[in-house]
Design a protein around this motif. Structure first.
Motif, PDB file in Angstrom:
ATOM      1  N   VAL A  63     -11.363  -4.007  40.568  1.00 10.52           N
ATOM      2  CA  VAL A  63     -11.597  -2.760  39.849  1.00 10.52           C
ATOM      3  C   VAL A  63     -10.573  -1.727  40.311  1.00 10.52           C
ATOM      4  N   LEU A  64      -9.866  -1.137  39.342  1.00 13.30           N
ATOM      5  CA  LEU A  64      -8.862  -0.131  39.658  1.00 13.30           C
ATOM      6  C   LEU A  64      -9.391   1.255  39.309  1.00 13.30           C
ATOM      7  N   THR A  65      -9.322   2.167  40.272  1.00 15.50           N
ATOM      8  CA  THR A  65      -9.722   3.542  39.974  1.00 15.50           C
ATOM      9  C   THR A  65      -8.677   4.255  39.122  1.00 15.50           C
ATOM     10  N   HIS A  66      -7.425   3.818  39.200  1.00 13.91           N
ATOM     11  CA  HIS A  66      -6.357   4.340  38.350  1.00 13.91           C
ATOM     12  C   HIS A  66      -5.132   3.464  38.544  1.00 13.91           C
ATOM     13  N   ALA A  67      -4.050   3.771  37.809  1.00 10.70           N
ATOM     14  CA  ALA A  67      -2.917   2.855  37.747  1.00 10.70           C
ATOM     15  C   ALA A  67      -1.652   3.361  38.415  1.00 10.70           C
ATOM     16  N   HIS A  68      -1.752   4.299  39.362  1.00  5.45           N
ATOM     17  CA  HIS A  68      -0.573   4.597  40.167  1.00  5.45           C
ATOM     18  C   HIS A  68      -0.184   3.344  40.944  1.00  5.45           C
ATOM     19  N   ASP A  69       1.124   3.181  41.187  1.00  2.37           N
ATOM     20  CA  ASP A  69       1.585   1.880  41.638  1.00  2.37           C
ATOM     21  C   ASP A  69       1.041   1.468  43.001  1.00  2.37           C
ATOM     22  N   ASP A  70       0.722   2.428  43.862  1.00  3.86           N
ATOM     23  CA  ASP A  70       0.157   2.024  45.145  1.00  3.86           C
ATOM     24  C   ASP A  70      -1.226   1.413  44.983  1.00  3.86           C
ATOM     25  N   HIS A  71      -1.924   1.767  43.934  1.00  2.00           N
ATOM     26  CA  HIS A  71      -3.260   1.219  43.691  1.00  2.00           C
ATOM     27  C   HIS A  71      -3.229  -0.052  42.847  1.00  2.00           C
ATOM     28  N   CYS A  72      -2.231  -0.174  41.950  1.00  2.00           N
ATOM     29  CA  CYS A  72      -2.278  -1.289  40.989  1.00  2.00           C
ATOM     30  C   CYS A  72      -1.184  -2.324  41.163  1.00  2.00           C
ATOM     31  N   ARG A  73      -0.196  -2.068  42.031  1.00  4.36           N
ATOM     32  CA  ARG A  73       0.952  -2.974  42.121  1.00  4.36           C
ATOM     33  C   ARG A  73       0.527  -4.414  42.391  1.00  4.36           C
ATOM     34  N   GLU A  74      -0.441  -4.601  43.275  1.00  5.50           N
ATOM     35  CA  GLU A  74      -0.865  -5.944  43.661  1.00  5.50           C
ATOM     36  C   GLU A  74      -2.023  -6.477  42.818  1.00  5.50           C
ATOM     37  N   ALA A  75      -2.447  -5.698  41.811  1.00  5.72           N
ATOM     38  CA  ALA A  75      -3.642  -6.090  41.059  1.00  5.72           C
ATOM     39  C   ALA A  75      -3.499  -7.425  40.332  1.00  5.72           C
ATOM     40  N   PRO A  76      -2.406  -7.692  39.608  1.00  6.13           N
ATOM     41  CA  PRO A  76      -2.321  -9.003  38.956  1.00  6.13           C
ATOM     42  C   PRO A  76      -2.363 -10.164  39.950  1.00  6.13           C
ATOM     43  N   ALA A  77      -1.664 -10.017  41.067  1.00  2.00           N
ATOM     44  CA  ALA A  77      -1.697 -11.074  42.081  1.00  2.00           C
ATOM     45  C   ALA A  77      -3.087 -11.205  42.688  1.00  2.00           C
ATOM     46  N   ALA A  78      -3.777 -10.072  42.863  1.00  2.00           N
ATOM     47  CA  ALA A  78      -5.145 -10.129  43.386  1.00  2.00           C
ATOM     48  C   ALA A  78      -6.064 -10.844  42.400  1.00  2.00           C
ATOM     49  N   GLY A  79      -5.933 -10.520  41.114  1.00  2.00           N
ATOM     50  CA  GLY A  79      -6.743 -11.195  40.119  1.00  2.00           C
ATOM     51  C   GLY A  79      -6.536 -12.696  40.142  1.00  2.00           C
ATOM     52  N   ALA A  80      -5.271 -13.115  40.265  1.00  2.00           N
ATOM     53  CA  ALA A  80      -4.980 -14.545  40.320  1.00  2.00           C
ATOM     54  C   ALA A  80      -5.522 -15.175  41.601  1.00  2.00           C
ATOM     55  N   ARG A  81      -5.355 -14.488  42.709  1.00  2.00           N
ATOM     56  CA  ARG A  81      -5.793 -15.045  43.993  1.00  2.00           C
ATOM     57  C   ARG A  81      -7.311 -15.202  44.041  1.00  2.00           C
ATOM     58  N   PHE A  82      -8.018 -14.211  43.524  1.00  2.00           N
ATOM     59  CA  PHE A  82      -9.483 -14.239  43.580  1.00  2.00           C
ATOM     60  C   PHE A  82     -10.116 -14.864  42.342  1.00  2.00           C
ATOM     61  N   ARG A  83      -9.273 -15.211  41.366  1.00  2.00           N
ATOM     62  CA  ARG A  83      -9.766 -15.759  40.090  1.00  2.00           C
ATOM     63  C   ARG A  83     -10.808 -14.822  39.474  1.00  2.00           C
ATOM     64  N   ALA A  84     -10.395 -13.572  39.407  1.00  2.00           N
ATOM     65  CA  ALA A  84     -11.301 -12.516  38.942  1.00  2.00           C
ATOM     66  C   ALA A  84     -10.552 -11.613  37.966  1.00  2.00           C
ATOM     67  N   PRO A  85     -11.262 -11.032  36.995  1.00  2.00           N
ATOM     68  CA  PRO A  85     -10.601 -10.137  36.053  1.00  2.00           C
ATOM     69  C   PRO A  85     -10.221  -8.809  36.696  1.00  2.00           C
ATOM     70  N   VAL A  86      -9.122  -8.240  36.234  1.00  2.00           N
ATOM     71  CA  VAL A  86      -8.672  -6.923  36.654  1.00  2.00           C
ATOM     72  C   VAL A  86      -9.167  -5.907  35.625  1.00  2.00           C
ATOM     73  N   LEU A  87      -9.879  -4.880  36.086  1.00  2.00           N
ATOM     74  CA  LEU A  87     -10.495  -3.886  35.206  1.00  2.00           C
ATOM     75  C   LEU A  87      -9.821  -2.532  35.387  1.00  2.00           C
ATOM     76  N   LEU A  88      -9.502  -1.865  34.250  1.00  2.00           N
ATOM     77  CA  LEU A  88      -8.830  -0.569  34.268  1.00  2.00           C
ATOM     78  C   LEU A  88      -9.241   0.208  33.028  1.00  2.00           C
ATOM     79  N   HIS A  89      -9.331   1.529  33.157  1.00  2.00           N
ATOM     80  CA  HIS A  89      -9.596   2.355  31.981  1.00  2.00           C
ATOM     81  C   HIS A  89      -8.336   2.391  31.112  1.00  2.00           C
ATOM     82  N   PRO A  90      -8.451   2.160  29.802  1.00  2.00           N
ATOM     83  CA  PRO A  90      -7.262   2.044  28.946  1.00  2.00           C
ATOM     84  C   PRO A  90      -6.451   3.320  28.817  1.00  2.00           C
ATOM     85  N   ALA A  91      -7.029   4.480  29.118  1.00  2.00           N
ATOM     86  CA  ALA A  91      -6.243   5.713  29.065  1.00  2.00           C
ATOM     87  C   ALA A  91      -5.120   5.717  30.090  1.00  2.00           C
TER      88      ALA A  91
END
Length: 205
Positions: A63-91
């Motif tokens: 779960v991402l609180t927002h998409a600044h790069d320090d918060h989201c940079r590793e999100a795709p790799a985390a999703g793949a590693r944990f086999r879990a969906p990455v969630l973000l507000h579309p705005a």
């Protein structure tokens, strides 16, 4: 027994870049769950440290609180590693694209969504201002709210950069966070935790 819902945390270090400037930052990473399952919130900088915090638990979502790069940079790799969906507000799509281009997160967050973990509910609060799609995660069972960079000890998060707005973040804080019980523990994206009451007194409701 799975045990009770709890919040675990670690601090990871890296960089934040926006508007042509780069800063060294320490980020709070939060894992919300019990002994069996969890949500990983803002898996910043160091996936090995995040994985150690999650342990053998099943990760239900990143779960991402927002998409600044320090918060989201590793999100795709985390999703793949944990086999879990990455969630973000579309705005926050334009902010996300600064880091990930056309690669998309897995599922949208919306104001009022309820995420279930360890038999308890996590309520998604859309709190724009620091970024258009910033969200906070209110966990009534624990008397806590995970605020990302929307509210810190000392007041609202930074504005003045692209995609941010001071009046908007102040309105979000007052209308969405300061209505929570004063004793609600505010777990932030950077730095020390605080309470709703302390911040409301300092800023004024």
């Amino acid at each position: 027994m799975a045990g009770a819902l709890r919040v675990d945390s670690t601090v990871t270090s890296g960089t934040f870049s926006l508007d042509g400037q780069t800063y060294d930052v320490d980020n709070n990473v939060w894992v919300l769950g019990d002994d069996d399952e969890c949500l990983v919130v803002d898996p910043a900088h160091d996936l090995d440290a995040v994985a150690a915090l999650a342990g053998a638990r099943r990760v239900l979502a990143v779960v991402l609180t927002h998409a600044h790069d320090d918060h989201c940079r590793e999100a795709p790799a985390a999703g793949a590693r944990f086999r879990a969906p990455v969630l973000l507000h579309p705005a926050d799509a334009p902010v996300w694209r600064l880091t990930h281009g056309d690669l998309r997160w897995d599922a949208d967050l919306a104001d009022g969504d309820v995420l279930d973990v360890a038999g308890e509910q996590v309520h998604v609060l859309h709190t724009p201002g620091h970024s258009p799609g910033s969200v906070c995660l209110h966990v009534p069972a624990l008397g806590t709210v995970l605020t990302g960079d929307t509210l810190f000890q000392g007041g609202p998060g930074a504005t003045g950069r692209s995609y941010s707005d001071r009046p908007t973040i102040e309105a979000s804080v007052r209308s969405r966070l300061f209505v929570l019980p004063d004793g609600t523990v505010v777990r932030t994206g950077h730095g020390a935790s605080t309470t709703v009451g302390e911040e409301a007194e300092a800023l004024g409701r």
